[in-house]
Design a protein around this motif. Sequence first.
Motif, short mmCIF file in Angstrom:
data_model
loop_
_atom_site.label_atom_id
_atom_site.label_comp_id
_atom_site.label_asym_id
_atom_site.label_seq_id
_atom_site.Cartn_x
_atom_site.Cartn_y
_atom_site.Cartn_z
N HIS A 96 0.85 -1.19 0.00
CA HIS A 96 0.00 0.00 0.00
C HIS A 96 0.89 1.24 0.00
CE1 HIS A 96 -2.96 -3.06 1.08
NE2 HIS A 96 -3.85 -2.22 0.57
N ASP A 129 -1.67 -1.10 -4.06
CA ASP A 129 -3.10 -0.77 -4.03
C ASP A 129 -3.33 0.67 -3.60
OD1 ASP A 129 -3.34 -3.46 -4.56
OD2 ASP A 129 -4.78 -3.85 -2.94
N ASP A 130 -4.44 1.22 -4.03
CA ASP A 130 -5.02 2.47 -3.52
C ASP A 130 -4.49 3.76 -4.16
OD1 ASP A 130 -6.44 0.80 -1.90
OD2 ASP A 130 -5.43 1.36 -0.03
N HIS A 132 -9.39 -0.12 -9.13
CA HIS A 132 -9.63 -0.45 -7.73
C HIS A 132 -10.93 0.21 -7.25
CE1 HIS A 132 -8.27 -2.23 -4.06
NE2 HIS A 132 -7.87 -1.14 -3.46
N HIS A 136 -13.82 2.65 -3.32
CA HIS A 136 -13.15 1.73 -2.40
C HIS A 136 -14.10 1.18 -1.35
CE1 HIS A 136 -9.89 0.17 0.24
NE2 HIS A 136 -9.29 0.00 -0.93
N PRO A 182 -11.24 -4.06 -3.44
CA PRO A 182 -10.98 -3.33 -2.19
C PRO A 182 -11.21 -4.25 -0.99
CG PRO A 182 -12.32 -2.01 -3.67
CD PRO A 182 -12.24 -3.39 -4.27
ZN LIG Z 1 -7.46 -0.88 -1.41
#
Ligand SMILES: [Zn+2]
Length: 391
Positions: free
Chosen positions: A187, A233-234, A304, A308, A344
Amino acid sequence: MPKPKKRNHRAKKSADRSEKPLSPLEIPELAETTASVQKALAAPAPYQIRNLGKLVASLAAVLIFLVAFELASDIHGLTNSQFDSSPANHKTTLRGQFQTLSQDAKKFKEAEADDEIQIVRPDLIDTRLSAIKTNLDAGNNSQARTQITSFKNDLTSWEQQLGNALVAHSSTVPTEGGIQVPILIYHYTPPDFDAILSHLQAAGYHDITPEQLAAALHGTASLPTKPVLLTFDDGFANQMTAFRLLRKHNMKATFYIIDGGQHSRWCIGASRHYDQHPGCGDAYLNWDEVRQLDRSGLITIGAHTIDHENLATVTPSEQHYQIIDGKQELEKQLGHPVKDFAYPYGGYNGTTLALVQQAGFETAVTTKPGDIQTLAGILTMPRIRDAMTLH
Ligand SMILES: [Zn+2]
């Protein structure tokens, strides 16, 4: 075993309902009957005025009879055949259709529960059945007939969708075999990311793209020895540090980007409104940065969702918005198709898988641990968290 539990719970619920003297269903019915009395009073023919008292009395008597009849049928559970002996044949036929429809709807809901797939919002079916019953009880037969026909059509379509979702679900059950490809999940940029990349290179790992992995799983291309897929991710702004280190080592990675939107109050993702929400928390890569990564030749941009959300916990229409619309927004921003997806929180259900497949994603990653990838599991690929365990 959770299944019998669910059934018991349902059975108890309906038992509770039959004990109640007046169900909420009957309240609109009362209101409607009262309204028709008022209507009759509002525009009477001259000869009716003289008999006004009688009219009100007889309407009240009919009303009391109807309520009493409804109560009796609720309390004693009148069967279908008892309804059939009623003189109102027309209504009986519709009522029979309604009862069959209610049973079919109940079976559909049970199938959804058993398969842990949600096609229809749970309250929608009950609301529509209630509306039909209200019309039947009030004698609005043509309205009831239209509603029954439309509900039948929808139920058929929902049953098909459930079937499709099940096929998608079963095709993603991992099979024996598969290939060992560790997919690393990050992340924020780890403090020792430079050392991690050096370690992977020294150990002889080869960074690959999701496209290469998909081709290998489909048997159309082979992979380099010791393949590894790095994923972030994110789309946190902090990931620009990871990008600079990846570039230093000339290594590839995949970044799963949140679009950002209304449901998360424009507080997260690439579309985050920094000016309006300065106190939202984490900073995210903006679209210019995402495009810079995309053009670098090292970074694959994956989707993604928009906001989320844990897809396993939201309605099918919300999932549709998050997955399908989310993909379109990302593609609009990048100017080319996006083929890779990350769930997510790692959350998904059968509906999610059906939608991810329908959207045309070729790979999708979860947060479940593991490093064996299969074609059957190409939309539910496991990932690992510690690169230093790779030797
Ligand atoms: Zn995520």
